[in-house]
Design a protein around this motif. Structure first.
Motif, PDB file in Angstrom:
ATOM      1  N   GLN A  40       4.759  -6.138   5.487  1.00 17.94           N
ATOM      2  CA  GLN A  40       4.227  -7.707   5.129  1.00 17.94           C
ATOM      3  C   GLN A  40       3.728  -8.287   5.813  1.00 17.94           C
ATOM      4  O   GLN A  40       3.764  -9.257   6.107  1.00 17.94           O
ATOM      5  CB  GLN A  40       5.252  -8.710   5.099  1.00 17.94           C
ATOM      6  CG  GLN A  40       5.340  -9.714   4.498  1.00 17.94           C
ATOM      7  CD  GLN A  40       6.912 -10.949   3.820  1.00 17.94           C
ATOM      8  OE1 GLN A  40       7.786  -9.808   3.467  1.00 17.94           O
ATOM      9  NE2 GLN A  40       6.140 -11.982   3.550  1.00 17.94           N
ATOM     10  N   ARG A  41       4.872  -7.635   7.352  1.00 18.33           N
ATOM     11  CA  ARG A  41       4.204  -7.783   9.040  1.00 18.33           C
ATOM     12  C   ARG A  41       2.522  -8.146   9.116  1.00 18.33           C
ATOM     13  O   ARG A  41       2.081  -9.053   9.068  1.00 18.33           O
ATOM     14  CB  ARG A  41       4.504  -7.382   9.465  1.00 18.33           C
ATOM     15  CG  ARG A  41       6.059  -7.065  10.265  1.00 18.33           C
ATOM     16  CD  ARG A  41       6.883  -6.903  11.711  1.00 18.33           C
ATOM     17  NE  ARG A  41       8.184  -6.745  11.937  1.00 18.33           N
ATOM     18  CZ  ARG A  41       9.349  -6.581  12.511  1.00 18.33           C
ATOM     19  NH1 ARG A  41       8.213  -4.600  12.330  1.00 18.33           N
ATOM     20  NH2 ARG A  41       9.471  -6.492  13.188  1.00 18.33           N
ATOM     21  N   ILE A  44       1.458 -10.350   6.700  1.00 14.47           N
ATOM     22  CA  ILE A  44       0.496 -11.964   7.325  1.00 14.47           C
ATOM     23  C   ILE A  44      -0.438 -11.559   8.154  1.00 14.47           C
ATOM     24  O   ILE A  44      -0.757 -13.554   8.215  1.00 14.47           O
ATOM     25  CB  ILE A  44       1.863 -12.771   7.717  1.00 14.47           C
ATOM     26  CG1 ILE A  44       2.475 -12.585   6.101  1.00 14.47           C
ATOM     27  CG2 ILE A  44       1.919 -14.028   8.479  1.00 14.47           C
ATOM     28  CD1 ILE A  44       4.748 -13.085   6.825  1.00 14.47           C
ATOM     29  N   ASN A  47      -3.870 -12.459   6.683  1.00  9.82           N
ATOM     30  CA  ASN A  47      -3.817 -13.908   6.190  1.00  9.82           C
ATOM     31  C   ASN A  47      -4.695 -14.916   7.022  1.00  9.82           C
ATOM     32  O   ASN A  47      -5.027 -15.790   7.446  1.00  9.82           O
ATOM     33  CB  ASN A  47      -2.705 -13.680   5.410  1.00  9.82           C
ATOM     34  CG  ASN A  47      -3.176 -13.265   4.002  1.00  9.82           C
ATOM     35  OD1 ASN A  47      -3.951 -12.105   3.335  1.00  9.82           O
ATOM     36  ND2 ASN A  47      -2.133 -13.606   2.927  1.00  9.82           N
ATOM     37  N   ILE A 174       6.189 -13.706  13.669  1.00 10.61           N
ATOM     38  CA  ILE A 174       5.171 -12.646  12.129  1.00 10.61           C
ATOM     39  C   ILE A 174       6.854 -11.555  12.115  1.00 10.61           C
ATOM     40  O   ILE A 174       6.323 -10.791  10.940  1.00 10.61           O
ATOM     41  CB  ILE A 174       3.598 -12.323  12.427  1.00 10.61           C
ATOM     42  CG1 ILE A 174       2.869 -13.202  12.340  1.00 10.61           C
ATOM     43  CG2 ILE A 174       3.283 -10.660  11.166  1.00 10.61           C
ATOM     44  CD1 ILE A 174       1.907 -13.224  12.427  1.00 10.61           C
ATOM     45  N   TYR A 215       0.774 -16.801   4.990  1.00 10.14           N
ATOM     46  CA  TYR A 215       2.913 -15.947   4.679  1.00 10.14           C
ATOM     47  C   TYR A 215       3.016 -16.599   3.170  1.00 10.14           C
ATOM     48  O   TYR A 215       3.751 -15.716   3.284  1.00 10.14           O
ATOM     49  CB  TYR A 215       3.380 -16.937   5.655  1.00 10.14           C
ATOM     50  CG  TYR A 215       5.268 -16.521   5.217  1.00 10.14           C
ATOM     51  CD1 TYR A 215       5.456 -15.263   5.237  1.00 10.14           C
ATOM     52  CD2 TYR A 215       5.899 -18.039   5.426  1.00 10.14           C
ATOM     53  CE1 TYR A 215       6.868 -15.086   4.651  1.00 10.14           C
ATOM     54  CE2 TYR A 215       7.295 -17.002   5.335  1.00 10.14           C
ATOM     55  CZ  TYR A 215       7.759 -15.628   4.361  1.00 10.14           C
ATOM     56  OH  TYR A 215       8.942 -16.222   4.187  1.00 10.14           O
ATOM     57  N   THR A 218       2.281 -13.597   1.006  1.00  7.29           N
ATOM     58  CA  THR A 218       3.202 -12.855   0.905  1.00  7.29           C
ATOM     59  C   THR A 218       4.793 -12.845   0.124  1.00  7.29           C
ATOM     60  O   THR A 218       5.193 -11.765   0.254  1.00  7.29           O
ATOM     61  CB  THR A 218       3.036 -11.852   2.047  1.00  7.29           C
ATOM     62  OG1 THR A 218       4.214 -12.655   2.713  1.00  7.29           O
ATOM     63  CG2 THR A 218       1.503 -12.350   2.689  1.00  7.29           C
ATOM     64  N   LYS A 219       5.158 -13.689   0.304  1.00  4.91           N
ATOM     65  CA  LYS A 219       6.318 -13.467   0.024  1.00  4.91           C
ATOM     66  C   LYS A 219       6.872 -13.197  -0.979  1.00  4.91           C
ATOM     67  O   LYS A 219       6.222 -12.879  -1.916  1.00  4.91           O
ATOM     68  CB  LYS A 219       7.222 -15.174  -0.091  1.00  4.91           C
ATOM     69  CG  LYS A 219       7.223 -16.171   0.913  1.00  4.91           C
ATOM     70  CD  LYS A 219       7.604 -17.612   1.130  1.00  4.91           C
ATOM     71  CE  LYS A 219       9.360 -17.247   0.776  1.00  4.91           C
ATOM     72  NZ  LYS A 219       9.814 -18.575   1.096  1.00  4.91           N
TER      73      LYS A 219
END
Length: 237
Positions: A40-41, A44, A47, A174, A215, A218-219
């Protein structure tokens, strides 16, 4: 400052029955798992720099991985990894820095030398923060994890020109947000513990992070499943 929002349709995860993409054909690909905070880092980073059209997402089903991922893409068989310029590199914090340095879009590090130095310290500390919180789940979560969240609360007070760790949004935010997101979901259910209680700067930081489209996309999609997974992992006798 983050790039303008692009709302994309997320591709399905590839599993052991899936064919590989056309590897090393000049396409830049970010291999992730939708459930993985380390991946996810990097997601993000892609994005918020506005690279949705430059870096293709390739989600992998970690519970049923395709053999070709280990054999042809990334032998460590982990996510995230990035296929770029006919090579594949991994490790989430390295990839955050790599994408920030090698692709267009707003820089995620300030020019201020003092802020750069603090960024290095905080990013390095994330490698202590994350395992310490997870270890606390099997011991005295409120006390041990509380000390770690207090560290972040103090760090968020160093610069007063914005709500983020360096004032403005950066690589530091991030590095931490995928894990804080998960801890904020799990700890009230698992330990009756609110990570923002008595920590107004952390509460404000979470509030401001939740406004960033790069962000938000991506949650964690299913918080209930995350809670159940963590309870089975950490709280079963």
């Amino acid at each position: 400052m983050a790039a303008p929002s692009v709302q994309e349709v997320l591709p399905p995860s590839l599993d052991s029955t899936s064919q590989p993409p056309s590897l090393f054909d000049g396409t830049t690909r970010l291999y992730i798992s939708y459930q993985c905070p380390y991946a996810q880092r990097v997601w993000i980073t892609r994005n918020v720099k506005g690279l949705q059209d430059k870096i293709n997402l390739v989600p992998i089903d970690l519970q049923n991985r395709p053999d070709w991922y280990k054999e042809k893409v990334y032998p460590p068989n982990k996510v995230p990894s990035l296929e770029h310029n006919n090579k594949v590199i991994g490790e989430s914090l390295d990839l955050v820095k790599y994408i920030d340095s090698n692709f267009e879009g707003p820089s995620l590090l300030p020019d201020d030398p003092e802020k750069q130095k603090f960024a290095e310290e905080l990013i390095a500390y994330s490698d202590t923060f994350v395992p310490e919180i997870y270890r606390s789940f099997m011991r005295d979560a409120q006390t041990l994890a509380g000390a770690q969240f207090d560290y972040l609360e103090k760090a968020l007070g160093k610069f007063d020109d914005g709500p983020f760790f360096l004032g403005q949004f950066s690589q530091v935010d991030i590095a931490y947000v995928p894990f804080i997101e998960r801890f904020q979901i799990f700890m009230p259910a698992g330990f009756n513990y609110d990570i923002t209680s008595g920590r107004p700067k952390l509460a404000k930081w979470i509030e401001e992070m939740d406004k960033l489209d790069g962000y938000k996309q991506t949650k964690v999609l299913e918080p209930e499943k995350l809670v159940e997974y963590y309870k089975n992992l950490f709280l079963k006798a």
